[in-house]
Design a protein around this motif. Structure first.
Motif, PDB file in Angstrom:
ATOM      1  N   TYR A  20       0.810  -1.222   0.000  1.00  0.00           N
ATOM      2  CA  TYR A  20       0.000   0.000   0.000  1.00  0.00           C
ATOM      3  C   TYR A  20       0.844   1.273   0.000  1.00  0.00           C
ATOM      4  CZ  TYR A  20       1.187  -0.028   4.899  1.00  0.00           C
ATOM      5  OH  TYR A  20       1.888  -0.035   6.077  1.00  0.00           O
ATOM      6  N   ALA A  21       2.044   1.229   0.563  1.00  0.00           N
ATOM      7  CA  ALA A  21       2.876   2.433   0.662  1.00  0.00           C
ATOM      8  C   ALA A  21       3.665   2.709  -0.616  1.00  0.00           C
ATOM      9  CB  ALA A  21       3.831   2.324   1.848  1.00  0.00           C
ATOM     10  N   GLU A  22       3.636   1.777  -1.550  1.00  0.00           N
ATOM     11  CA  GLU A  22       4.340   1.963  -2.822  1.00  0.00           C
ATOM     12  C   GLU A  22       3.486   2.811  -3.765  1.00  0.00           C
ATOM     13  OE1 GLU A  22       7.454   0.854  -3.304  1.00  0.00           O
ATOM     14  OE2 GLU A  22       7.338   0.194  -1.232  1.00  0.00           O
ATOM     15  N   PRO A  23       4.111   3.430  -4.750  1.00  0.00           N
ATOM     16  CA  PRO A  23       3.330   4.211  -5.727  1.00  0.00           C
ATOM     17  C   PRO A  23       2.592   3.271  -6.686  1.00  0.00           C
ATOM     18  CG  PRO A  23       5.670   4.356  -6.221  1.00  0.00           C
ATOM     19  CD  PRO A  23       5.539   3.571  -4.950  1.00  0.00           C
ATOM     20  N   LEU A  24       1.367   2.917  -6.341  1.00  0.00           N
ATOM     21  CA  LEU A  24       0.558   2.015  -7.151  1.00  0.00           C
ATOM     22  C   LEU A  24      -0.475   2.814  -7.936  1.00  0.00           C
ATOM     23  CD1 LEU A  24      -0.104  -0.734  -4.451  1.00  0.00           C
ATOM     24  CD2 LEU A  24       1.524  -0.832  -6.340  1.00  0.00           C
ATOM     25  N   ASP A  25      -0.639   2.474  -9.190  1.00  0.00           N
ATOM     26  CA  ASP A  25      -1.676   3.101 -10.001  1.00  0.00           C
ATOM     27  C   ASP A  25      -2.413   2.015 -10.770  1.00  0.00           C
ATOM     28  OD1 ASP A  25       0.130   2.407 -11.987  1.00  0.00           O
ATOM     29  OD2 ASP A  25       0.602   4.463 -12.544  1.00  0.00           O
ATOM     30  N   VAL A  26      -3.503   2.381 -11.416  1.00  0.00           N
ATOM     31  CA  VAL A  26      -4.332   1.405 -12.111  1.00  0.00           C
ATOM     32  C   VAL A  26      -3.549   0.652 -13.188  1.00  0.00           C
ATOM     33  CG1 VAL A  26      -6.347   1.129 -13.624  1.00  0.00           C
ATOM     34  CG2 VAL A  26      -6.536   2.452 -11.512  1.00  0.00           C
ATOM     35  N   PRO A  27      -2.756   1.320 -14.032  1.00  0.00           N
ATOM     36  CA  PRO A  27      -2.009   0.533 -15.034  1.00  0.00           C
ATOM     37  C   PRO A  27      -1.077  -0.513 -14.411  1.00  0.00           C
ATOM     38  CG  PRO A  27      -2.042   2.844 -15.668  1.00  0.00           C
ATOM     39  CD  PRO A  27      -2.615   2.761 -14.277  1.00  0.00           C
ATOM     40  N   ALA A  28      -0.402  -0.168 -13.320  1.00  0.00           N
ATOM     41  CA  ALA A  28       0.488  -1.137 -12.669  1.00  0.00           C
ATOM     42  C   ALA A  28      -0.309  -2.300 -12.085  1.00  0.00           C
ATOM     43  CB  ALA A  28       1.301  -0.450 -11.577  1.00  0.00           C
ATOM     44  N   LEU A  29      -1.421  -2.005 -11.456  1.00  0.00           N
ATOM     45  CA  LEU A  29      -2.251  -3.059 -10.870  1.00  0.00           C
ATOM     46  C   LEU A  29      -2.893  -3.911 -11.961  1.00  0.00           C
ATOM     47  CD1 LEU A  29      -3.833  -0.924  -8.037  1.00  0.00           C
ATOM     48  CD2 LEU A  29      -2.204  -2.804  -7.740  1.00  0.00           C
ATOM     49  N   ALA A  30      -3.268  -3.283 -13.070  1.00  0.00           N
ATOM     50  CA  ALA A  30      -3.837  -4.029 -14.188  1.00  0.00           C
ATOM     51  C   ALA A  30      -2.820  -5.022 -14.748  1.00  0.00           C
ATOM     52  CB  ALA A  30      -4.314  -3.063 -15.274  1.00  0.00           C
ATOM     53  N   ARG A  31      -1.548  -4.619 -14.778  1.00  0.00           N
ATOM     54  CA  ARG A  31      -0.502  -5.549 -15.233  1.00  0.00           C
ATOM     55  C   ARG A  31      -0.398  -6.754 -14.303  1.00  0.00           C
ATOM     56  NH1 ARG A  31       1.930  -0.687 -16.532  1.00  0.00           N
ATOM     57  NH2 ARG A  31       3.170  -0.612 -14.619  1.00  0.00           N
ATOM     58  N   VAL A  32      -0.516  -6.526 -13.010  1.00  0.00           N
ATOM     59  CA  VAL A  32      -0.490  -7.633 -12.048  1.00  0.00           C
ATOM     60  C   VAL A  32      -1.655  -8.586 -12.324  1.00  0.00           C
ATOM     61  CG1 VAL A  32      -0.783  -8.227  -9.606  1.00  0.00           C
ATOM     62  CG2 VAL A  32       0.698  -6.324 -10.249  1.00  0.00           C
ATOM     63  N   ALA A  33      -2.812  -8.018 -12.658  1.00  0.00           N
ATOM     64  CA  ALA A  33      -4.012  -8.819 -12.909  1.00  0.00           C
ATOM     65  C   ALA A  33      -4.084  -9.341 -14.344  1.00  0.00           C
ATOM     66  CB  ALA A  33      -5.254  -7.991 -12.603  1.00  0.00           C
ATOM     67  N   LEU A  73       4.586  10.252  15.365  1.00  0.00           N
ATOM     68  CA  LEU A  73       4.818  10.835  14.044  1.00  0.00           C
ATOM     69  C   LEU A  73       3.838  11.969  13.800  1.00  0.00           C
ATOM     70  CD1 LEU A  73       5.124   7.573  11.890  1.00  0.00           C
ATOM     71  CD2 LEU A  73       6.984   9.039  12.644  1.00  0.00           C
ATOM     72  N   SER A  74       4.291  12.951  13.035  1.00  0.00           N
ATOM     73  CA  SER A  74       3.389  14.039  12.658  1.00  0.00           C
ATOM     74  C   SER A  74       2.433  13.533  11.588  1.00  0.00           C
ATOM     75  CB  SER A  74       4.191  15.223  12.115  1.00  0.00           C
ATOM     76  OG  SER A  74       4.744  14.894  10.846  1.00  0.00           O
ATOM     77  N   VAL A  75       1.366  14.260  11.359  1.00  0.00           N
ATOM     78  CA  VAL A  75       0.407  13.908  10.318  1.00  0.00           C
ATOM     79  C   VAL A  75       1.104  13.880   8.958  1.00  0.00           C
ATOM     80  CG1 VAL A  75      -1.699  14.622   9.107  1.00  0.00           C
ATOM     81  CG2 VAL A  75      -1.589  14.731  11.610  1.00  0.00           C
ATOM     82  N   THR A  76       1.987  14.832   8.716  1.00  0.00           N
ATOM     83  CA  THR A  76       2.726  14.867   7.447  1.00  0.00           C
ATOM     84  C   THR A  76       3.589  13.625   7.282  1.00  0.00           C
ATOM     85  OG1 THR A  76       2.772  17.282   7.524  1.00  0.00           O
ATOM     86  CG2 THR A  76       4.335  16.199   6.043  1.00  0.00           C
ATOM     87  N   ASP A  77       4.297  13.235   8.337  1.00  0.00           N
ATOM     88  CA  ASP A  77       5.121  12.030   8.272  1.00  0.00           C
ATOM     89  C   ASP A  77       4.271  10.788   8.002  1.00  0.00           C
ATOM     90  OD1 ASP A  77       7.415  13.495   8.765  1.00  0.00           O
ATOM     91  OD2 ASP A  77       7.402  13.091  10.923  1.00  0.00           O
ATOM     92  N   VAL A  78       3.126  10.706   8.660  1.00  0.00           N
ATOM     93  CA  VAL A  78       2.220   9.572   8.455  1.00  0.00           C
ATOM     94  C   VAL A  78       1.724   9.552   7.016  1.00  0.00           C
ATOM     95  CG1 VAL A  78      -0.037   8.604   9.070  1.00  0.00           C
ATOM     96  CG2 VAL A  78       1.536   9.368  10.868  1.00  0.00           C
ATOM     97  N   CYS A  79       1.381  10.702   6.497  1.00  0.00           N
ATOM     98  CA  CYS A  79       0.913  10.814   5.115  1.00  0.00           C
ATOM     99  C   CYS A  79       1.908  10.168   4.155  1.00  0.00           C
ATOM    100  CB  CYS A  79       0.693  12.287   4.768  1.00  0.00           C
ATOM    101  SG  CYS A  79       0.452  12.637   3.015  1.00  0.00           S
ATOM    102  N   PHE A  80       3.162  10.542   4.268  1.00  0.00           N
ATOM    103  CA  PHE A  80       4.186  10.014   3.367  1.00  0.00           C
ATOM    104  C   PHE A  80       4.535   8.560   3.691  1.00  0.00           C
ATOM    105  CE2 PHE A  80       5.106  14.669   3.081  1.00  0.00           C
ATOM    106  CZ  PHE A  80       4.604  14.818   1.797  1.00  0.00           C
ATOM    107  N   GLU A  81       4.449   8.185   4.951  1.00  0.00           N
ATOM    108  CA  GLU A  81       4.751   6.819   5.370  1.00  0.00           C
ATOM    109  C   GLU A  81       3.785   5.802   4.743  1.00  0.00           C
ATOM    110  OE1 GLU A  81       6.899   3.929   7.493  1.00  0.00           O
ATOM    111  OE2 GLU A  81       7.338   6.061   7.392  1.00  0.00           O
ATOM    112  N   VAL A  82       2.530   6.196   4.560  1.00  0.00           N
ATOM    113  CA  VAL A  82       1.540   5.269   3.998  1.00  0.00           C
ATOM    114  C   VAL A  82       1.441   5.350   2.476  1.00  0.00           C
ATOM    115  CG1 VAL A  82       0.203   5.160   6.132  1.00  0.00           C
ATOM    116  CG2 VAL A  82      -0.441   6.817   4.346  1.00  0.00           C
ATOM    117  N   GLY A  83       2.296   6.157   1.860  1.00  0.00           N
ATOM    118  CA  GLY A  83       2.350   6.179   0.401  1.00  0.00           C
ATOM    119  C   GLY A  83       1.603   7.304  -0.279  1.00  0.00           C
TER     120      GLY A  83
END
Length: 139
Positions: A20-33, A73-83
């Protein structure tokens, strides 16, 4: 929808759950599927009742809630931590799913929920959009 499509969609959903924290987008996920992006998006929504983006953001908000409960962690740090790459988009989505801002969530006490087993907490605390039907037995 055939069983092979469901199996491939589950592979993509598992990638979202795990990475979930990786930069995932629909084209990348579609390739997995092993599907085209359009077919993947339509099939995912038909199978799981939400878009791939919505599912991914729900996973990210679940993880963000756990990190915010820790309080170190700050809210900003959490934001980036989860992707997430935009604090504004993260805060808006968090507020939409949880019903309060990340800062307000972080600031309030979370002590009584600590002894709840993780499997129960995941079900009970899963973020849902305001106004969505709640699962049976869910507060």
């Amino acid at each position: 929808m055939n069983l092979e499509d469901l199996r491939q969609l589950r592979r993509a959903r598992d990638v979202m759950d795990r990475d979930y924290a990786e930069p995932l987008d629909v084209p990348a996920l579609a390739r997995v599927a092993l599907m085209s992006p359009g077919h993947f998006s339509r099939s995912f929504r038909a199978a799981y009742g939400e878009t791939p983006y919505s599912y991914l953001m729900t996973r990210r908000v679940e993880r963000a809630k756990a990190l915010l409960r820790r309080g170190d962690l700050s809210v900003t740090d959490v934001c980036f931590e989860v992707g997430c790459t935009s604090l504004g988009s993260f805060s808006t989505r968090f507020t939409e799913l949880v019903g309060e801002s990340p800062s307000a969530y972080r600031a309030r006490s979370h002590g009584p929920g600590e002894p709840i087993p993780a499997c129960v907490a995941k079900f009970l605390l899963r973020p849902v959009r305001n106004g969505e039907a709640k699962a049976p037995g869910r507060p």
